[in-house]
Scaffold this motif. Structure first.
Motif, PDB file in Angstrom:
ATOM      1  N   ASP A   1       0.872  -1.118   0.006  1.00  0.00           N
ATOM      2  CA  ASP A   1       0.047   0.081   0.024  1.00  0.00           C
ATOM      3  C   ASP A   1       0.911   1.137   0.038  1.00  0.00           C
ATOM      4  OD1 ASP A   1       0.887   0.376   2.603  1.00  0.00           O
ATOM      5  OD2 ASP A   1      -0.924  -0.180   3.505  1.00  0.00           O
ATOM      6  N   TYR A   2       0.296   2.400  -0.046  1.00  0.00           N
ATOM      7  CA  TYR A   2       0.911   3.651  -0.174  1.00  0.00           C
ATOM      8  C   TYR A   2       1.821   4.051   0.940  1.00  0.00           C
ATOM      9  CZ  TYR A   2      -2.640   6.001   2.977  1.00  0.00           C
ATOM     10  OH  TYR A   2      -3.409   6.351   3.772  1.00  0.00           O
ATOM     11  N   LYS A   3       1.265   3.501   1.958  1.00  0.00           N
ATOM     12  CA  LYS A   3       2.058   3.733   3.348  1.00  0.00           C
ATOM     13  C   LYS A   3       3.443   3.091   3.390  1.00  0.00           C
ATOM     14  CE  LYS A   3      -2.049   4.071   6.304  1.00  0.00           C
ATOM     15  NZ  LYS A   3      -2.904   3.426   7.383  1.00  0.00           N
ATOM     16  N   LYS A   4       3.578   1.987   2.882  1.00  0.00           N
ATOM     17  CA  LYS A   4       4.635   1.365   2.718  1.00  0.00           C
ATOM     18  C   LYS A   4       5.508   1.672   1.596  1.00  0.00           C
ATOM     19  CE  LYS A   4       3.785  -3.093   4.725  1.00  0.00           C
ATOM     20  NZ  LYS A   4       3.891  -4.568   4.943  1.00  0.00           N
ATOM     21  N   HIS A   5       5.101   2.374   0.562  1.00  0.00           N
ATOM     22  CA  HIS A   5       5.902   3.056  -0.688  1.00  0.00           C
ATOM     23  C   HIS A   5       6.294   4.331   0.063  1.00  0.00           C
ATOM     24  CE1 HIS A   5       4.808   1.124  -4.469  1.00  0.00           C
ATOM     25  NE2 HIS A   5       4.207   0.227  -3.571  1.00  0.00           N
ATOM     26  N   PHE A   6       5.659   5.020   0.794  1.00  0.00           N
ATOM     27  CA  PHE A   6       6.098   6.344   1.606  1.00  0.00           C
ATOM     28  C   PHE A   6       7.353   5.907   2.221  1.00  0.00           C
ATOM     29  CE2 PHE A   6       6.084   9.377   4.768  1.00  0.00           C
ATOM     30  CZ  PHE A   6       6.119  10.620   4.154  1.00  0.00           C
ATOM     31  N   LYS A   7       7.031   4.830   3.106  1.00  0.00           N
ATOM     32  CA  LYS A   7       8.247   4.656   4.267  1.00  0.00           C
ATOM     33  C   LYS A   7       9.483   4.176   3.347  1.00  0.00           C
ATOM     34  CE  LYS A   7       9.295   1.482   7.918  1.00  0.00           C
ATOM     35  NZ  LYS A   7       8.569   0.433   8.961  1.00  0.00           N
ATOM     36  N   PHE A   8       9.203   3.479   2.162  1.00  0.00           N
ATOM     37  CA  PHE A   8      10.334   3.096   1.373  1.00  0.00           C
ATOM     38  C   PHE A   8      11.374   4.302   0.883  1.00  0.00           C
ATOM     39  CE2 PHE A   8      12.349   2.599  -2.921  1.00  0.00           C
ATOM     40  CZ  PHE A   8      13.016   1.267  -2.625  1.00  0.00           C
ATOM     41  N   TRP A   9      10.845   5.310   0.540  1.00  0.00           N
ATOM     42  CA  TRP A   9      11.442   6.319   0.076  1.00  0.00           C
ATOM     43  C   TRP A   9      12.049   7.301   1.127  1.00  0.00           C
ATOM     44  CZ3 TRP A   9      12.901   5.972  -4.583  1.00  0.00           C
ATOM     45  CH2 TRP A   9      12.035   5.239  -5.600  1.00  0.00           C
ATOM     46  N   GLN A  10      11.777   7.014   2.284  1.00  0.00           N
ATOM     47  CA  GLN A  10      12.247   8.291   3.288  1.00  0.00           C
ATOM     48  C   GLN A  10      13.714   8.017   3.556  1.00  0.00           C
ATOM     49  OE1 GLN A  10       9.897  10.422   4.725  1.00  0.00           O
ATOM     50  NE2 GLN A  10       8.756   9.381   3.045  1.00  0.00           N
ATOM     51  N   ASP A  11      14.597   7.064   3.098  1.00  0.00           N
ATOM     52  CA  ASP A  11      16.112   7.074   3.544  1.00  0.00           C
ATOM     53  C   ASP A  11      16.644   7.012   2.089  1.00  0.00           C
ATOM     54  OD1 ASP A  11      15.206   4.408   2.737  1.00  0.00           O
ATOM     55  OD2 ASP A  11      16.478   3.653   4.511  1.00  0.00           O
ATOM     56  N   LYS A  12      15.905   7.463   1.153  1.00  0.00           N
ATOM     57  CA  LYS A  12      16.324   7.307  -0.112  1.00  0.00           C
ATOM     58  C   LYS A  12      16.840   8.457  -0.598  1.00  0.00           C
ATOM     59  CE  LYS A  12      15.788   2.880  -0.505  1.00  0.00           C
ATOM     60  NZ  LYS A  12      14.947   2.711   0.872  1.00  0.00           N
ATOM     61  N   LYS A  13      17.852   8.607  -1.446  1.00  0.00           N
ATOM     62  CA  LYS A  13      18.298   9.826  -2.230  1.00  0.00           C
ATOM     63  C   LYS A  13      17.703   9.834  -3.442  1.00  0.00           C
ATOM     64  CE  LYS A  13      20.800  13.414  -3.281  1.00  0.00           C
ATOM     65  NZ  LYS A  13      20.170  13.868  -4.506  1.00  0.00           N
ATOM     66  N   VAL A  14      16.854  11.004  -3.831  1.00  0.00           N
ATOM     67  CA  VAL A  14      15.981  11.001  -4.990  1.00  0.00           C
ATOM     68  C   VAL A  14      16.484  12.010  -5.648  1.00  0.00           C
ATOM     69  CG1 VAL A  14      14.063   9.748  -4.144  1.00  0.00           C
ATOM     70  CG2 VAL A  14      14.273  12.338  -3.808  1.00  0.00           C
ATOM     71  N   PRO A  15      16.338  12.267  -7.144  1.00  0.00           N
ATOM     72  CA  PRO A  15      16.665  13.274  -7.959  1.00  0.00           C
ATOM     73  C   PRO A  15      16.016  14.495  -7.468  1.00  0.00           C
ATOM     74  CG  PRO A  15      16.373  11.514  -9.248  1.00  0.00           C
ATOM     75  CD  PRO A  15      15.937  11.144  -7.944  1.00  0.00           C
ATOM     76  N   ASN A  16      16.610  15.630  -7.731  1.00  0.00           N
ATOM     77  CA  ASN A  16      16.104  17.163  -7.264  1.00  0.00           C
ATOM     78  C   ASN A  16      14.413  17.223  -7.992  1.00  0.00           C
ATOM     79  OD1 ASN A  16      15.817  20.240  -7.974  1.00  0.00           O
ATOM     80  ND2 ASN A  16      16.594  19.872  -5.940  1.00  0.00           N
ATOM     81  N   SER A  17      14.359  17.012  -9.217  1.00  0.00           N
ATOM     82  CA  SER A  17      13.015  17.266  -9.800  1.00  0.00           C
ATOM     83  C   SER A  17      12.030  16.401  -9.152  1.00  0.00           C
ATOM     84  CB  SER A  17      13.194  16.809 -11.135  1.00  0.00           C
ATOM     85  OG  SER A  17      14.122  17.576 -12.037  1.00  0.00           O
ATOM     86  N   TRP A  18      12.116  15.320  -8.677  1.00  0.00           N
ATOM     87  CA  TRP A  18      11.175  14.547  -7.737  1.00  0.00           C
ATOM     88  C   TRP A  18      10.838  15.363  -6.564  1.00  0.00           C
ATOM     89  CZ3 TRP A  18      11.945   8.617  -6.912  1.00  0.00           C
ATOM     90  CH2 TRP A  18      12.308   7.960  -8.128  1.00  0.00           C
ATOM     91  N   VAL A  19      11.744  15.920  -5.832  1.00  0.00           N
ATOM     92  CA  VAL A  19      11.529  16.868  -4.562  1.00  0.00           C
ATOM     93  C   VAL A  19      10.565  18.015  -5.163  1.00  0.00           C
ATOM     94  CG1 VAL A  19      12.261  17.946  -2.820  1.00  0.00           C
ATOM     95  CG2 VAL A  19      13.366  16.014  -3.567  1.00  0.00           C
ATOM     96  N   LYS A  20      11.015  18.676  -6.116  1.00  0.00           N
ATOM     97  CA  LYS A  20      10.291  19.851  -6.466  1.00  0.00           C
ATOM     98  C   LYS A  20       8.856  19.507  -6.777  1.00  0.00           C
ATOM     99  CE  LYS A  20      13.468  23.180  -8.189  1.00  0.00           C
ATOM    100  NZ  LYS A  20      14.772  22.818  -7.698  1.00  0.00           N
ATOM    101  N   PHE A  21       8.582  18.462  -7.565  1.00  0.00           N
ATOM    102  CA  PHE A  21       7.125  18.299  -7.876  1.00  0.00           C
ATOM    103  C   PHE A  21       6.351  17.708  -6.742  1.00  0.00           C
ATOM    104  CE2 PHE A  21       8.140  18.834 -12.463  1.00  0.00           C
ATOM    105  CZ  PHE A  21       6.788  19.383 -12.892  1.00  0.00           C
TER     106      PHE A  21
END
Length: 624
Positions: free
Chosen positions: A284-304
């Motif tokens: 579910d979306y909660k586990k997806h959200f948790k997955f990304w919490q300690d990941k480095k993502v591209p700057n464009s991701w954060v902006k959107f």
């Protein structure tokens, strides 16, 4: 983004044991089974309240007029709600390029050489943290006026959807109202390289952008002189164009008014970000959200993501994502899970046209809904035009049965031709059986495009936009809608009898769908059974059944443009058994127009209904 040959009869037999009322949505999770049908009203915001009927090609606001946020009065919103609408998609709200001088408000002028039309494409967004100044009575307070519209919509029982276009932005993106600490797209890019994972754009170093060669006699603003219309646009180094063109001089047919956003995919196609673990599509979306919490993502991701959360915090209930399949599915997991953490009931709709990608974008990308364009819409369109067979519709439902709830159905939107246009069906009446099928064949949401309910034909020559589609690039009026708006009385005072009758059909049908238990329940095709076993049954007819514990429906639509049909519709024994109907005679009464009754005879476990399907009729029959 891009943009009946026959008398028709629709017969819907709806056999019901009861109906429950729709419950008010709360900001907490609900199961699909507890929900009722969703109906989205897509409205092109700048056109809705425009009462000017001049419609001069390439006309200015002063010549052709423009609608405003404030035109969506309580009266207007109540009428939209009463049509059977649950969600309203205000198209063209984020501040996009327009050819109008707003420099007095600190807004830079936009260059006609890289703007499509005079009013501009709503998918060339210039500032995601503000709204189109054309839509405000007081430009300085434009954001506050939209916030008031959000509140007004909610008070009138409508959820609010707006566009987000993560694949591309306007070539001259510049936000005047960034929240503290937020930088514009490209502000920190290393423009000396083609690609870097944290660059927001792709570049062609050491080369300047060139305006495309205009073809087919096209001239910006229709040839009108403008100080910026000089076949030049300063962009150095050149950025890749929105549709992926790497040329410093894109084609006239490219999305040359926009630039492609970089999501961390290298020139070799390598994903420079973490991918979802195997099997994560079932989380579910909660586990997806948790997955990304300690990941480095591209700057464009954060902006959107920040843009989406900005509008969510202002009360926007959901988003329609333009050309979502051009953005990696992992980004959608990242952003959509963040949105859902703020509002579990957020309505997330994506424009995706590749059926092979559907399940990834739903399950991994956490989209709620995708356009069912290349399968159901295209197939129904062919049937409406007289050269397609209804036999092709049931296999679509079979193929999509595991994701049918997520496939939004429509017959019109801003990219597609109007039903009543000669290029489509030439008559709005031909949309009636298609509308019945589209709204009742699955649990999927329905979408109606403003003016569809009046039979708008989109015939205006607006300038950049072409007839058959109501232009999204120009200042223009929508004649059939304007007659209903009636100088902002929103009462149909100038509508024709035919327009009012068509709207009444839509109102009756849509209101039935949002109250029906069965339409959120089970589906079974009976079309093939009747094709094989029923005399006089035709490939221009479609039939299927829908049911829940409280409601049993039989739906039959006739797409033939001239022929009446008489036959004994058969309801197979397996359906009669599931419905626990005993041998005997039943009376079913029309609920759409409350005028006729029919008989359902059950004998030896099989059901038959003696039907005569007349041109242009629709019935909703309820078990008495």
């Amino acid at each position: 983004m891009k943009g009946i040959n026959s008398a028709l009869v629709t017969l819907i037999l709806i056999i019901t044991l009861g109906c429950t009322s729709e419950k008010k949505t709360e900001i907490k999770e609900k199961s699909v089974s507890s929900k009722k049908k969703v109906v989205v009203y897509q409205v092109f915001t700048r056109l809705f309240g425009n009462t000017n009927t001049t419609n001069k090609p390439w006309g200015t606001i002063e010549e052709n007029g423009v609608g405003k946020f404030n035109d969506f009065t309580d009266k207007a919103l109540k009428e939209i709600k009463d049509l059977g609408i649950t969600h309203i998609w205000y198209t063209g709200v984020p501040h996009h390029d327009v050819i109008r001088d707003y420099t007095a408000f600190g807004i830079s002028n936009d260059d006609p050489d890289v703007v499509k039309g005079r009013a501009g494409s709503p998918y060339a967004v210039k500032d995601y943290y503000n709204v189109n100044p054309d839509l405000a009575e007081n430009v300085a307070n434009r954001l506050e006026e939209f916030e008031a519209l959000i509140d007004r919509s909610h008070k009138n029982g409508l959820k609010v959807i707006i566009d987000i276009v993560p694949n591309h932005v306007a070539r001259n993106y510049q936000s005047l109202t960034n929240p503290k600490g937020t930088k514009d797209f490209g502000a920190d890019d290393d423009t000396s390289v083609v690609y870097h994972v944290d660059n927001n754009f792709y570049y062609t170093p050491n080369k300047a952008f060139e305006v495309p060669d205009f073809l087919n006699g096209y001239k910006p603003l229709g040839g009108e002189k403008n100080v910026l219309s000089d076949l030049k646009f300063e962009e150095y180094p050149a950025k890749w164009t929105g549709n992926g063109s790497k040329s410093v001089k894109p084609s006239f047919y490219d999305w040359y008014e926009t630039v492609k956003v970089n999501y961390g995919i290298s020139l070799e196609g390598k994903k420079e970000f973490d991918e979802l673990p195997q099997g994560f599509d079932n989380e579910d979306y909660k586990k997806h959200f948790k997955f990304w919490q300690d990941k480095k993502v591209p700057n464009s991701w954060v902006k959107f993501k920040d843009i989406a959360l900005y509008w969510t915090a202002k009360g926007v209930d959901g988003f329609r994502y333009d050309m979502a399949e051009m953005v990696p599915v992992e980004f959608w997991s990242y952003m959509n899970s963040a949105i859902k953490m703020k509002n579990p009931n957020a309505f997330l709709l994506a424009e995706v046209y590749n059926p092979k990608m559907y399940r990834d974008y739903i399950k991994k990308g956490k989209m709620d809904y995708l356009y069912d364009k290349v399968q159901l819409y295209d197939t129904i369109k062919h049937v409406m035009q007289g050269h397609g067979l209804t036999d092709n519709i049931p296999p679509i439902q079979e193929e999509l049965k595991d994701i049918e709830h997520h496939m939004l159905h429509f017959l019109e939107n801003h990219d597609e031709q109007r039903i009543a246009s000669p290029e489509f069906a030439g008559s709005a009446e031909k949309g009636k059986p298609a509308m019945v099928v589209s709204t009742t064949i699955s649990t999927a949401p329905t979408m109606v495009y403003f003016g569809q309910e009046f039979g708008e034909d989109g015939s205006e020559n607006a300038g950049f936009g072409t007839p058959s589609r109501t232009s999204i690039f120009d200042y223009v009026g929508v004649p059939s809608l304007q007659r209903w708006v009636n100088n902002k009385q929103f009462d149909g005072g100038k509508s024709t009898k035919q327009e009012l009758a068509l709207r009444d059909f839509y109102k009756r049908l849509l209101n039935f769908t949002i109250k029906s238990d069965a339409l959120m329940g089970n589906y079974k095709d009976i079309h093939k059974y009747n094709r094989d076993n029923t005399a006089n049954y035709s490939s221009k007819i479609l039939s299927f059944v829908r049911w829940s514990e409280n409601e049993k429906l039989i739906i039959v639509s006739n797409f033939d443009d001239q022929k009446e049909f008489e036959f004994n519709l058969e309801v197979p024994a397996n359906i009669i058994k599931k419905w626990n109907l005993k041998d005997g005679d039943y009376v079913v009464k029309d609920q759409l127009y409350l005028e006729k009754s029919f008989g359902l005879k059950v004998k030896e476990g099989r059901g038959t209904i003696d039907l005569q399907i007349n041109p242009l009729e629709s019935y909703i029959l309820k078990l008495q």
